[in-house]
Scaffold this motif. Structure first.
Motif, PDB file in Angstrom:
ATOM      1  N   ALA A  57      -9.759  15.978  -0.269  1.00 48.30           N
ATOM      2  CA  ALA A  57      -8.504  16.728  -0.260  1.00 48.30           C
ATOM      3  C   ALA A  57      -8.724  18.205  -0.565  1.00 48.30           C
ATOM      4  N   LYS A  58      -9.700  18.502  -1.414  1.00 47.68           N
ATOM      5  CA  LYS A  58      -9.984  19.900  -1.754  1.00 47.68           C
ATOM      6  C   LYS A  58     -10.546  20.672  -0.566  1.00 47.68           C
ATOM      7  N   THR A  59     -11.102  19.973   0.409  1.00 40.94           N
ATOM      8  CA  THR A  59     -11.653  20.636   1.598  1.00 40.94           C
ATOM      9  C   THR A  59     -10.760  20.456   2.817  1.00 40.94           C
ATOM     10  N   GLY A  60      -9.528  19.978   2.611  1.00 43.38           N
ATOM     11  CA  GLY A  60      -8.663  19.730   3.753  1.00 43.38           C
ATOM     12  C   GLY A  60      -7.198  19.749   3.381  1.00 43.38           C
ATOM     13  N   VAL A  61      -6.417  18.971   4.111  1.00 42.00           N
ATOM     14  CA  VAL A  61      -4.968  18.916   3.951  1.00 42.00           C
ATOM     15  C   VAL A  61      -4.574  17.509   3.509  1.00 42.00           C
ATOM     16  N   ARG A  62      -3.872  17.418   2.406  1.00 42.67           N
ATOM     17  CA  ARG A  62      -3.353  16.144   1.925  1.00 42.67           C
ATOM     18  C   ARG A  62      -1.875  16.044   2.310  1.00 42.67           C
ATOM     19  N   PHE A  63      -1.512  14.943   2.942  1.00 48.80           N
ATOM     20  CA  PHE A  63      -0.127  14.725   3.355  1.00 48.80           C
ATOM     21  C   PHE A  63       0.595  13.911   2.291  1.00 48.80           C
ATOM     22  N   SER A  64       1.735  14.411   1.869  1.00 52.47           N
ATOM     23  CA  SER A  64       2.498  13.726   0.826  1.00 52.47           C
ATOM     24  C   SER A  64       3.138  12.445   1.333  1.00 52.47           C
ATOM     25  N   TYR A  65       3.554  12.434   2.591  1.00 57.41           N
ATOM     26  CA  TYR A  65       4.293  11.292   3.126  1.00 57.41           C
ATOM     27  C   TYR A  65       3.692  10.864   4.463  1.00 57.41           C
ATOM     28  N   ALA A  66       3.020   9.722   4.466  1.00 57.74           N
ATOM     29  CA  ALA A  66       2.410   9.206   5.691  1.00 57.74           C
ATOM     30  C   ALA A  66       2.756   7.724   5.820  1.00 57.74           C
ATOM     31  N   TYR A  67       3.165   7.321   7.020  1.00 58.49           N
ATOM     32  CA  TYR A  67       3.642   5.959   7.262  1.00 58.49           C
ATOM     33  C   TYR A  67       2.865   5.367   8.444  1.00 58.49           C
ATOM     34  N   MET A  68       1.862   4.533   8.125  1.00 56.95           N
ATOM     35  CA  MET A  68       0.968   4.010   9.153  1.00 56.95           C
ATOM     36  C   MET A  68       1.460   2.698   9.752  1.00 56.95           C
ATOM     37  N   GLY A  69       2.005   1.820   8.915  1.00 60.96           N
ATOM     38  CA  GLY A  69       2.454   0.544   9.448  1.00 60.96           C
ATOM     39  C   GLY A  69       3.042  -0.329   8.361  1.00 60.96           C
ATOM     40  N   ALA A  70       3.704  -1.415   8.777  1.00 61.15           N
ATOM     41  CA  ALA A  70       4.331  -2.320   7.824  1.00 61.15           C
ATOM     42  C   ALA A  70       3.342  -3.327   7.256  1.00 61.15           C
ATOM     43  N   TRP A  71       2.322  -3.681   8.048  1.00 56.04           N
ATOM     44  CA  TRP A  71       1.262  -4.567   7.572  1.00 56.04           C
ATOM     45  C   TRP A  71       0.053  -4.394   8.482  1.00 56.04           C
ATOM     46  N   CYS A  72      -1.005  -5.146   8.207  1.00 56.04           N
ATOM     47  CA  CYS A  72      -2.324  -4.861   8.784  1.00 56.04           C
ATOM     48  C   CYS A  72      -2.336  -4.795  10.305  1.00 56.04           C
ATOM     49  N   MET A  73      -1.811  -5.820  10.952  1.00 60.69           N
ATOM     50  CA  MET A  73      -1.935  -5.922  12.409  1.00 60.69           C
ATOM     51  C   MET A  73      -1.157  -4.842  13.160  1.00 60.69           C
ATOM     52  N   PRO A  74       0.147  -4.635  12.887  1.00 59.28           N
ATOM     53  CA  PRO A  74       0.855  -3.580  13.617  1.00 59.28           C
ATOM     54  C   PRO A  74       0.325  -2.185  13.328  1.00 59.28           C
ATOM     55  N   ALA A  75      -0.135  -1.938  12.090  1.00 56.35           N
ATOM     56  CA  ALA A  75      -0.691  -0.619  11.785  1.00 56.35           C
ATOM     57  C   ALA A  75      -1.908  -0.342  12.649  1.00 56.35           C
ATOM     58  N   ARG A  76      -2.800  -1.308  12.747  1.00 57.69           N
ATOM     59  CA  ARG A  76      -4.006  -1.129  13.549  1.00 57.69           C
ATOM     60  C   ARG A  76      -3.687  -1.024  15.036  1.00 57.69           C
ATOM     61  N   ALA A  77      -2.732  -1.818  15.495  1.00 60.26           N
ATOM     62  CA  ALA A  77      -2.351  -1.748  16.905  1.00 60.26           C
ATOM     63  C   ALA A  77      -1.795  -0.370  17.257  1.00 60.26           C
ATOM     64  N   THR A  78      -1.010   0.203  16.349  1.00 57.62           N
ATOM     65  CA  THR A  78      -0.470   1.539  16.587  1.00 57.62           C
ATOM     66  C   THR A  78      -1.565   2.588  16.538  1.00 57.62           C
ATOM     67  N   LEU A  79      -2.499   2.472  15.594  1.00 57.65           N
ATOM     68  CA  LEU A  79      -3.588   3.447  15.477  1.00 57.65           C
ATOM     69  C   LEU A  79      -4.577   3.346  16.637  1.00 57.65           C
ATOM     70  N   LEU A  80      -4.561   2.246  17.349  1.00 58.53           N
ATOM     71  CA  LEU A  80      -5.413   2.096  18.529  1.00 58.53           C
ATOM     72  C   LEU A  80      -4.705   2.515  19.815  1.00 58.53           C
ATOM     73  N   SER A  81      -3.381   2.407  19.831  1.00 56.10           N
ATOM     74  CA  SER A  81      -2.652   2.650  21.081  1.00 56.10           C
ATOM     75  C   SER A  81      -1.825   3.926  21.075  1.00 56.10           C
TER      76      SER A  81
END
Length: 509
Positions: A57-81
């Motif tokens: 974080a000291k060498t970059g940008v930290r995001f206060s609010y990030a929403y990747m997914g509701a659980w493992c499978m949909p989060a990964r599917a979204t991050l892949l597609s």
């Protein structure tokens, strides 16, 4: 000596790639990790200590609010597609949990596009998106723990894993977090990849998912930490939906101590599924984070030693958050920040600002859009995200007013979501949590449930970050409620959410 020579050799070649504008991407994904377990977040729990992630974080940008997914499978599917679950066709749960399937023609993934565009693509670690893990199509190099393919091995998060090394399977001993780190460092150093290509590495840790198991060397590290119990761990929760009575995961024992009830994780924890005290649980989680933090330190050192640090975009996040007592939960799934919100840090020294914090909310589709922009690789299908590079260049910019949309549709995707909404709306629930669409505008969060009869919610995240007071019934906030209702439907329309025509009616005044 051999590794040092490889670092130097590949580092020299990397400078030529940098000159050509082809940047590497290291995407580190943890599992079920609350932002409260990362010490650079102001909401971090007492005693949390993650020096390597903090250094990132000291060498970059930290995001206060990030929403990747509701659980493992949909989060990964979204991050892949790059698409929200409602826009991912053919993905489905099928067979013994967590078995799942998809048609790669209908459900293409971004790494295949990178690969076709000259990147060398690699995946190391957990896979939870169909029995087909994509080796030879999405990935040039892969060491994968494929949970859907081997349901009987799906609980082996920390050892005795069935792993496929470029398609060849064998059982591997040792602590998985350390194993994944070893293999990632080798890859970064130049092993198992060509010297003349930029690379993309998706490093998917299983930590800190249940059964949350610390490395032996870290057991007891946090046993003296003070623990703060969430205000609404036991309730009552006035103004919140009734389904929270079904998801309650904590109780008081005969001695008046708060202990775990049955949780949403079917594999228990190192207490061998016995009642685990809340304090012991928090200590266990933070002990487990330690190896993950060490892994981040080691891969970042590998980048530095190989002279690739300034030519590699590094993204660190988690597939989703994980509530640790907040609102009575001990799982993800729900629309509250404790359950859904992930840590997110993006770094590239010499290219991006350092030590900055971005308060604008972002989601998983935005990560894919950003990787597409950084790699200069165009995705040939419609995606739902927004390129975050303007925010990475200036995290404080005041003209970034886009709302952040996120959703939960259980284990349904694509047109199946619309089918349920149209024909069986009462079935729009997953582990007692009704499906929902949510919107964060940078100040307020609005939640609209997709199952009929569940009241909507509105929270002022500035004054009420723990989301204890639902403002939706308060007439003083009617204008804000109406505005976010409209913005949510607009985001549904923008992202082709065909279920919007079958939304349950809102309560009348």
């Amino acid at each position: 000596m051999i590794r040092a020579a490889l670092f130097l050799f590949f580092g020299i070649l990397t400078h030529s790639l940098h000159a050509a504008g082809r940047q590497n991407i290291l995407f580190i994904l943890s599992d079920d990790q609350s932002y409260k377990t990362v010490s650079c977040y102001p909401e971090a729990l007492p005693g949390v200590h993650t020096p390597a992630i903090d250094a990132l974080a000291k060498t970059g940008v930290r995001f206060s609010y990030a929403y990747m997914g509701a659980w493992c499978m949909p989060a990964r599917a979204t991050l892949l597609s790059g698409r929200h679950p409602h826009g991912i066709e053919s993905l489905r749960m099928e067979g013994k949990y967590p078995a799942s399937e998809y048609d790669p023609e209908k459900c293409p993934f971004f790494p295949a596009v990178l690969r076709a565009s000259g990147y060398h693509t690699a995946h190391i670690g957990k896979w939870h998106t169909g029995t087909d893990s994509g080796f030879g199509r999405d990935w040039d190099y892969q060491i994968v723990w494929n949970r859907p393919k081997h349901p009987d091995n799906a609980g082996a998060y920390y050892g005795d894993q069935i792993l496929a090394f470029n398609g060849v399977e064998r059982v591997v001993k040792g602590y998985s977090t350390d194993n994944y780190t070893d293999w990632a460092c080798d890859y970064i150093a130049g092993k198992n990849r060509p010297a003349n290509k930029p690379w993309y590495l998706w490093l998917c840790y299983g930590a800190i998912h249940g059964p949350t198991t610390p490395a032996d060397r870290h057991l007891g590290r946090h046993e003296k930490d003070p623990v703060t119990v969430p205000k609404d761990i036991l309730g009552p929760r006035p103004g919140k939906p009734d389904y929270l009575n079904e998801t309650q995961s904590w109780k008081k024992d005969a001695q008046g101590q708060i202990v775990a009830m049955k949780s949403g994780e079917s594999f228990g924890d190192v207490s061998n599924k016995k009642s685990l005290g809340y304090t012991e649980y928090i200590h266990q989680v933070n002990d487990c984070v330690a190896a993950l933090d060490e892994g981040v330190a080691r891969v970042m050192e590998a980048l530095k030693e190989s002279r690739q640090l300034e030519n590699t975009l590094v993204i660190f996040t988690a597939d989703q958050g994980f509530a640790m007592g907040e609102h009575g939960f001990r799982t993800k799934l729900a629309p509250y920040d404790a359950n859904y919100r992930s840590p997110l840090i993006i770094s590239q020294p010499g290219t991006l600002p350092e030590g900055k914090v971005c308060q604008r909310p972002v989601n998983a589709t935005d990560i894919v859009a950003t990787m597409s922009a950084v790699s200069k690789v165009t995705i040939p299908w419609r995606t739902h995200g927004r390129d975050l590079t303007p925010l990475l260049k200036n995290p404080d910019r005041g003209d970034w007013l886009f709302p952040c949309f996120f959703e939960a549709t259980g284990d349904h995707y694509g047109s199946d979501v619309t089918r349920v909404m149209k024909n069986d709306p009462q079935e729009a629930t997953h582990h007692h949590v009704p499906w929902y669409a949510a919107l964060h505008d940078g100040h307020y969060k609005y939640i609209r449930y997709l199952q009929p009869g569940v009241p909507e919610e509105l929270y002022d995240l500035k004054s009420d970050p723990e989301e204890l007071t639902n403002l939706a019934p308060d007439k003083k906030h009617r204008s804000t409620l109406d505005r976010l209702r409209t913005s949510t439907v607009e985001e549904m329309e923008r992202t082709e959410a065909h279920y919007m025509g079958d939304l349950p009616k809102l309560p009348t005044d």
